[in-house]
Design a protein around this motif. Structure first.
Motif, short mmCIF file in Angstrom:
data_model
loop_
_atom_site.label_atom_id
_atom_site.label_comp_id
_atom_site.label_asym_id
_atom_site.label_seq_id
_atom_site.Cartn_x
_atom_site.Cartn_y
_atom_site.Cartn_z
N UNK A 391 0.83 -1.20 0.00
CA UNK A 391 0.00 0.00 0.00
C UNK A 391 0.87 1.26 0.00
N UNK A 392 0.25 2.38 -0.29
CA UNK A 392 0.98 3.64 -0.31
C UNK A 392 1.60 3.93 1.05
N UNK A 393 0.85 3.69 2.10
CA UNK A 393 1.37 3.94 3.45
C UNK A 393 2.56 3.04 3.74
N UNK A 394 2.47 1.77 3.36
CA UNK A 394 3.57 0.83 3.61
C UNK A 394 4.81 1.22 2.82
N UNK A 396 5.65 4.23 1.88
CA UNK A 396 6.21 5.47 2.43
C UNK A 396 7.03 5.20 3.69
N UNK A 397 6.53 4.35 4.58
CA UNK A 397 7.28 4.07 5.81
C UNK A 397 8.44 3.11 5.55
N UNK A 398 8.39 2.40 4.43
CA UNK A 398 9.47 1.49 4.08
C UNK A 398 9.13 0.04 4.35
N UNK A 399 9.70 -0.84 3.55
CA UNK A 399 9.37 -2.26 3.67
C UNK A 399 10.03 -2.92 4.87
N UNK A 400 11.08 -2.32 5.41
CA UNK A 400 11.66 -2.87 6.64
C UNK A 400 10.60 -2.99 7.73
N UNK A 401 9.89 -1.88 7.94
CA UNK A 401 8.87 -1.87 9.00
C UNK A 401 7.58 -2.54 8.56
N UNK A 402 7.11 -2.23 7.36
CA UNK A 402 5.79 -2.71 6.95
C UNK A 402 5.75 -4.21 6.70
N UNK A 403 6.85 -4.78 6.23
CA UNK A 403 6.86 -6.21 5.91
C UNK A 403 7.54 -7.07 6.97
#
Length: 421
Positions: A391-394, A396-403
């Motif tokens: 998603x756009x939010x993911x 923006x915060x980066x895949x390290x945190x979002x995934x």
């Protein structure tokens, strides 16, 4: 036991280790070429890539490539476990493990098209499908008992099989995933989403450069005659010429000796010589590398203007240089080396257009298959999985945190994100 047989097997295990170490080069190259918020994700994804490619290659990939041909693929030797066979003068298991490393490299190149915006779940599914039904088909056509190999297609260590195949899959991914947020403005101009660590990228390229001596040199499959030394020579000359050409062309045009372009020039030289390293004279290796350095610079500019967002430059380094390297044997293959390694002499040695025609056919057929098959797979995945892009939010915060729920550089992570994680 024959000492040459033992030495051949030791040599190929050493080369397998060098090719496996190239994954470390890809970690540093890709992490350094992207933004800090995705560094941990890229590193972890690469380790997963090696694991997934290994298991699929063991289960079906090797059988589809080197099994008894049924036309488009081979169909035997699944779930490989033969400890008694001898293949190409090597213990079967040694040949298997060496070929496995090439499959893993092709998948790593393909994943360059997902960088900074692909879902981890998409990596998982595509890793299995690419390793099972995309890479093995092209590899069978050229290196197995396939039709392109039967025509005399020259691809000593994989400019087409590994690099072009991976790049065409990356192209399919970049088209379906679309550009990263903030890459292009409404007026069509591009923003430079610069990688966060040029030291990483430089070290990554050096590790890849070293690993390439296992990649190309190991493809001799033997130590007898020490022909691997000649392969190492042409490999080194092409890489050097690629780096020098790329640096001077960007310096001349922009007024700055851009570091990423220089690094990509070295890689382009390596990719280009991979097909032709055993077929050409040293002077031709220098020409091949110089042309690759020019190609990588202008193709990087072209893809950027075409709004094809390729953060790792897989399309330029592995795709365009892979095409040039494959075609180059049709121009520069010497009669002596062509006779030794298969195929016909190149155009410049009186061989006519025959070998160049075979090389061109190989590029078109392999590239189209890899792109179309990958595009269809990814399109189906996109529909079935509810999208293969985060998603756009993911994003923006980066895949390290979002995934992954953790930051590649924890000490640089904002305090509010630490508390919210």
């Amino acid at each position: 036991m024959d000492p040459i047989f033992l030495m051949n097997n030791v040599w190929i295990i050493i080369c397998f280790t060098l090719v496996l170490l190239m994954q470390g080069g890809f970690i540093l190259l890709e992490a350094g070429s992207t933004r800090m918020k995705n560094a941990g994700h890229i590193a972890g994804k690469t380790i997963f890539t090696v694991g997934a490619a290994s298991l699929v290659f063991w289960a079906v990939g090797y059988g589809f490539i080197y099994g008894e041909s049924i036309g488009i693929v081979g169909f035997s030797d699944f779930f490989y476990g033969d400890f008694t066979s001898v293949v190409d003068g090597l213990a079967g298991s040694v040949d298997f493990i060496f070929q496995l490393a090439f499959a893993a490299i092709a998948l790593t190149i393909a994943f360059g098209g997902f960088a900074e915006r692909g879902k981890l779940s998409a990596y998982v599914v595509f890793a299995i499908l690419f390793s099972a039904v995309v890479y093995p088909v092209v590899a069978h056509w050229i290196w197995g008992d396939g039709w392109l190999g039967g025509l005399g297609k020259q691809d000593f260590a994989g400019s087409t099989v590994v690099h072009l195949t991976g790049a065409m899959a990356a192209l399919a991914a970049t088209i379906i995933l679309k550009p990263r947020i903030g890459k292009y403005n409404k007026d069509g101009s591009a923003n430079d989403l610069a990688g966060h660590n040029q030291v990483y990228t430089a070290l990554g390229v050096l590790i890849l450069w070293v690993g390439w001596f296992g990649f190309n040199g190991g493809s001799t499959l033997e130590v007898d005659g020490a022909f691997f030394g000649y392969v190492a020579l042409t490999t080194q000359l092409a890489a050097a010429a690629g780096a020098v050409a790329a640096m001077f062309i960007v310096w001349a045009i922009s007024g700055k000796a851009d570091i990423p372009t220089t690094l990509n020039g070295a890689l382009a030289g390596l990719v280009a010589i991979t097909a032709s390293t055993a077929f050409v004279a040293p002077w031709a290796a220098v020409i091949i590398g110089l042309v690759a350095g020019f190609i990588v610079y202008f193709s990087m500019k072209f893809f950027d203007k075409a709004k094809i967002d390729d953060p790792i430059f897989a399309l330029s380094v592995h795709g365009m240089a892979g095409i040039w390297g494959t075609l180059s044997t049709g121009f520069f293959a010497t009669p002596e080396l062509a006779a030794m390694n298969g195929g016909l002499p190149g155009l410049l040695y009186g061989g006519g257009l025959t070998q160049l025609g075979v090389q061109t056919l190989g590029v078109v057929a392999s590239g189209l298959y890899a792109f179309i098959a990958s595009f269809i797979i990814l399109k189906i995945m996109d529909k079935v999985m509810g999208g293969i892009r985060v998603t756009e939010e993911e994003e923006i915060i980066g895949l390290d945190l979002s995934e992954h729920g953790s930051y590649g550089y924890p000490e640089s992570m904002p305090e509010e994100k630490k508390q919210g994680a």
